[in-house]
Scaffold this active site. Structure first.
Site, PDB file in Angstrom:
ATOM      1  N   ASN A  31      78.268  73.172 -25.581  1.00 20.72           N
ATOM      2  CA  ASN A  31      77.644  72.269 -26.390  1.00 20.72           C
ATOM      3  C   ASN A  31      78.047  70.919 -26.146  1.00 20.72           C
ATOM      4  O   ASN A  31      78.923  70.617 -26.151  1.00 20.72           O
ATOM      5  CB  ASN A  31      77.609  73.005 -27.603  1.00 20.72           C
ATOM      6  CG  ASN A  31      77.128  74.104 -27.806  1.00 20.72           C
ATOM      7  OD1 ASN A  31      75.689  74.324 -27.631  1.00 20.72           O
ATOM      8  ND2 ASN A  31      77.812  75.055 -28.397  1.00 20.72           N
ATOM      9  N   LYS A  66      69.237  86.246  23.439  1.00 18.96           N
ATOM     10  CA  LYS A  66      69.330  87.685  23.714  1.00 18.96           C
ATOM     11  C   LYS A  66      70.192  88.046  24.629  1.00 18.96           C
ATOM     12  O   LYS A  66      70.968  89.113  24.952  1.00 18.96           O
ATOM     13  CB  LYS A  66      68.129  88.416  23.250  1.00 18.96           C
ATOM     14  CG  LYS A  66      68.133  89.639  23.489  1.00 18.96           C
ATOM     15  CD  LYS A  66      66.818  90.470  23.418  1.00 18.96           C
ATOM     16  CE  LYS A  66      66.743  91.977  23.418  1.00 18.96           C
ATOM     17  NZ  LYS A  66      65.406  92.782  23.114  1.00 18.96           N
ATOM     18  N   ARG A  71      88.842  69.353   2.822  1.00 15.72           N
ATOM     19  CA  ARG A  71      90.566  69.406   2.725  1.00 15.72           C
ATOM     20  C   ARG A  71      90.856  70.837   2.203  1.00 15.72           C
ATOM     21  O   ARG A  71      91.660  71.528   2.641  1.00 15.72           O
ATOM     22  CB  ARG A  71      91.204  68.462   2.116  1.00 15.72           C
ATOM     23  CG  ARG A  71      91.234  67.129   2.954  1.00 15.72           C
ATOM     24  CD  ARG A  71      91.955  66.170   2.268  1.00 15.72           C
ATOM     25  NE  ARG A  71      91.939  65.822   0.872  1.00 15.72           N
ATOM     26  CZ  ARG A  71      91.175  64.874   0.452  1.00 15.72           C
ATOM     27  NH1 ARG A  71      90.276  64.155   1.309  1.00 15.72           N
ATOM     28  NH2 ARG A  71      90.997  64.566  -1.011  1.00 15.72           N
ATOM     29  N   HIS A  79      85.447  64.971 -14.062  1.00 17.54           N
ATOM     30  CA  HIS A  79      85.150  66.493 -14.458  1.00 17.54           C
ATOM     31  C   HIS A  79      83.491  66.633 -14.753  1.00 17.54           C
ATOM     32  O   HIS A  79      83.098  67.532 -15.728  1.00 17.54           O
ATOM     33  CB  HIS A  79      85.887  67.285 -15.162  1.00 17.54           C
ATOM     34  CG  HIS A  79      87.280  67.209 -14.798  1.00 17.54           C
ATOM     35  ND1 HIS A  79      87.820  67.675 -13.238  1.00 17.54           N
ATOM     36  CD2 HIS A  79      88.485  66.661 -15.214  1.00 17.54           C
ATOM     37  CE1 HIS A  79      88.956  67.474 -13.251  1.00 17.54           C
ATOM     38  NE2 HIS A  79      89.569  67.055 -14.234  1.00 17.54           N
ATOM     39  N   GLY A 108      55.559  67.458  31.623  1.00 12.89           N
ATOM     40  CA  GLY A 108      56.193  66.061  31.592  1.00 12.89           C
ATOM     41  C   GLY A 108      57.866  66.033  32.073  1.00 12.89           C
ATOM     42  O   GLY A 108      58.214  65.252  32.707  1.00 12.89           O
TER      43      GLY A 108
END
Length: 513
Positions: free
Chosen positions: A414, A139, A214, A275, A38
């Site tokens: 915990n 290569k 950043r 957080h 193709g």
């Protein structure tokens, strides 16, 4: 031989988009084309001469196209060393033409897998000749130039214009590195497909999209995000996501997805994360009320947080959100007037969420290796709750415990969650003892004016002693959810029985570190 003039090119590609300008420029430079199938027809249709590979190898394309370029005269023309006298003699002896440039675009293996192709279709999309051509040319980058993806066509066309068909060693080495990146990623994708069934104990991960951040967690740390964030969100406003933004967004998305069932979707839910821990979560009848109730949980911690909802942001909600400084807002959609208002703050990050299926494994670096595990995808329902006390929880308490347990799962251990059936009242997070987590939660609830009378408590792990249920009961808690599993479970159950507190066990711990 630092600078090399391109005189010949082997072109064999699957996708021909943007290829024509490259072929036209190479033809103008007098480059000889070799090609097959193709691609050969494509070049001819452009009006340019092309030498069929079969004319060099004296072999046709065989086995339905599986073997076309795999021949010593092709690979010899790529791999022979131009500054090696013996290589040059052998190339002449065996009539091996010099090939200076190889342009390859591999069969779309990943796309075929993603599209749900059959096994036969997927296997046929494992490229053999193309990947071999890429490795051979890369290569021998000292002498040859490799284009290993259609994504490189435009840049290469610019390079041809800039250097008039010549390449230097730095160009060739750069594109060789890109080629080995391409080939290693391609092989990893094939391995991942086979390993779905084989399950070999091997870790491979390849992500070719990268975004330099950043900085990392702190300004003195470098940070990079590997992945396609645009696959997950449409950015409607604001600056780029930072490292810490991304970490919080990840936690936020995981939490809101707990409210993805049909019952939860029927009512708006808001979550506010700071957080990676939820400082406010609420479900209500309107989007505005859900936000206001989530904000009321801890309006101090909400400052500078990441906010998410499972509902469209309307103007009434946007007007309330606009009063708060926050880093990121995520929603499935925004009404136009709401979006216009929220965009008044140019740095405010507004994300529209897309529907994406996430991986069911997670991993992170640790010591000198990597640990991997299944994601915690277990979400308890009423059927998972085992009542172990004489007093059974009410329907309202059951709903509250299920709500609280969803939050427990996404809060650092915990942890203790105090809640009613549609709102987080307070949480104790990341404490070294469960008692400290509970005391922290009670203190926060009192600080923000929440009564704990009739509220429920959920714990991510078992209670080793009855002290937590005693403290909770004295604060007003009437129902407790925990996984159980302690050799002293009965001590906590006995305290509950003596004080008419209900307790359920889930049998599933939800540690999060």
């Amino acid at each position: 031989m630092s600078s090399i003039k391109i005189k010949s090119a082997l072109v064999s590609v699957y996708n021909k988009e943007n290829l024509a300008p490259v072929i036209e420029k190479l033809n103008a430079l007098g480059v000889t084309f070799y090609s097959t199938g193709g691609t050969e027809k494509f070049i001819k249709d452009l009006g340019f001469e092309v030498v069929p590979v079969e004319n060099i190898t004296n072999y046709p394309s065989i086995f339905g196209g599986r073997v076309k370029t795999l021949h010593p005269k092709i690979f010899g023309g790529i791999l022979y060393r131009r500054d090696n006298e013996n290589d040059v003699k052998e190339a002449a002896q065996y009539e091996i033409p010099s090939i200076d440039l190889v342009i390859v675009d591999l069969y779309p293996f990943e796309e075929t897998v993603a599209a749900g192709g059959s096994q036969v279709e997927i296997i046929e999309k494992i490229d053999i000749g193309g990947i071999s051509l890429i490795r051979a040319t890369a290569k021998n980058f000292k002498d040859t130039f490799i284009i290993s993806s259609r994504d490189q066509y435009i840049d290469f066309a610019n390079l041809l214009d800039e250097k008039k068909g010549e390449t230097d060693i730095s160009d060739r080495r750069t594109y060789a590195a890109k080629a080995f990146d391409m080939s290693s990623h391609y092989d990893s994708a094939i391995f991942d497909y086979f390993n779905i069934e084989e399950k070999l104990p091997v870790f491979k991960q390849s992500e070719r999209k990268a975004k330099t951040l950043r900085y990392g967690e702190n300004p003195h740390q470098k940070g990079v995000f590997y992945g396609d964030i645009e696959q997950l969100f449409e950015t409607l406003n604001g600056k780029e996501l930072s490292y810490n933004n991304l970490v919080d967004v990840d936690a936020t998305v995981k939490l809101i997805d707990e409210f993805d069932d049909q019952l939860a979707k029927s009512r708006p839910t808001f979550a506010i994360i700071k957080h990676t821990n939820a400082c406010g979560v609420a479900t209500a009848n309107t989007v505005k009320d859900a936000y206001l109730q989530a904000l009321a949980c801890d309006p101090v911690s909400a400052f500078g947080g990441v906010i998410i909802t499972n509902s469209t942001i309307d103007l009434a909600t946007a007007e309330e959100l606009h009063k708060l400084f926050f880093e990121v807002l995520i929603a499935p959609n925004y009404n136009s007037d709401a979006l216009q208002l929220l965009k008044e703050k140019k740095n405010r990050i507004l994300l529209k969420r897309k529907t994406v299926k996430f991986a069911e494994k997670q991993f992170k670096t640790l010591l000198n290796g990597i640990i991997e595990q299944d994601k915690d995808l277990k979400t308890e329902t009423e059927a998972d709750l085992k009542v172990v006390t004489e007093t059974a929880p009410s329907e309202s308490e059951i709903k509250a415990m299920i709500f609280a347990n969803k939050l427990v799962k996404h809060t650092k251990s915990n942890t203790i969650i105090l809640a009613n059936e549609d709102r987080l009242l307070a949480s104790g997070v990341g404490q070294t003892s469960r008692v400290d987590a509970l005391k922290q939660a009670i203190e926060k609830a009192n600080a923000f004016g929440f009564s704990l009378k009739g509220a429920v408590m959920a714990s991510d792990a078992f209670f080793p002693f009855p002290d937590c249920v005693e403290i909770a009961h004295k604060a007003g808690i009437t129902a407790v959810l925990q996984p159980g599993g302690s050799i002293k479970d009965q001590d906590s159950i006995n305290y509950c029985n003596q004080n008419k507190v209900s307790m359920v066990l889930t049998g599933t711990r939800h540690f999060l570190h």
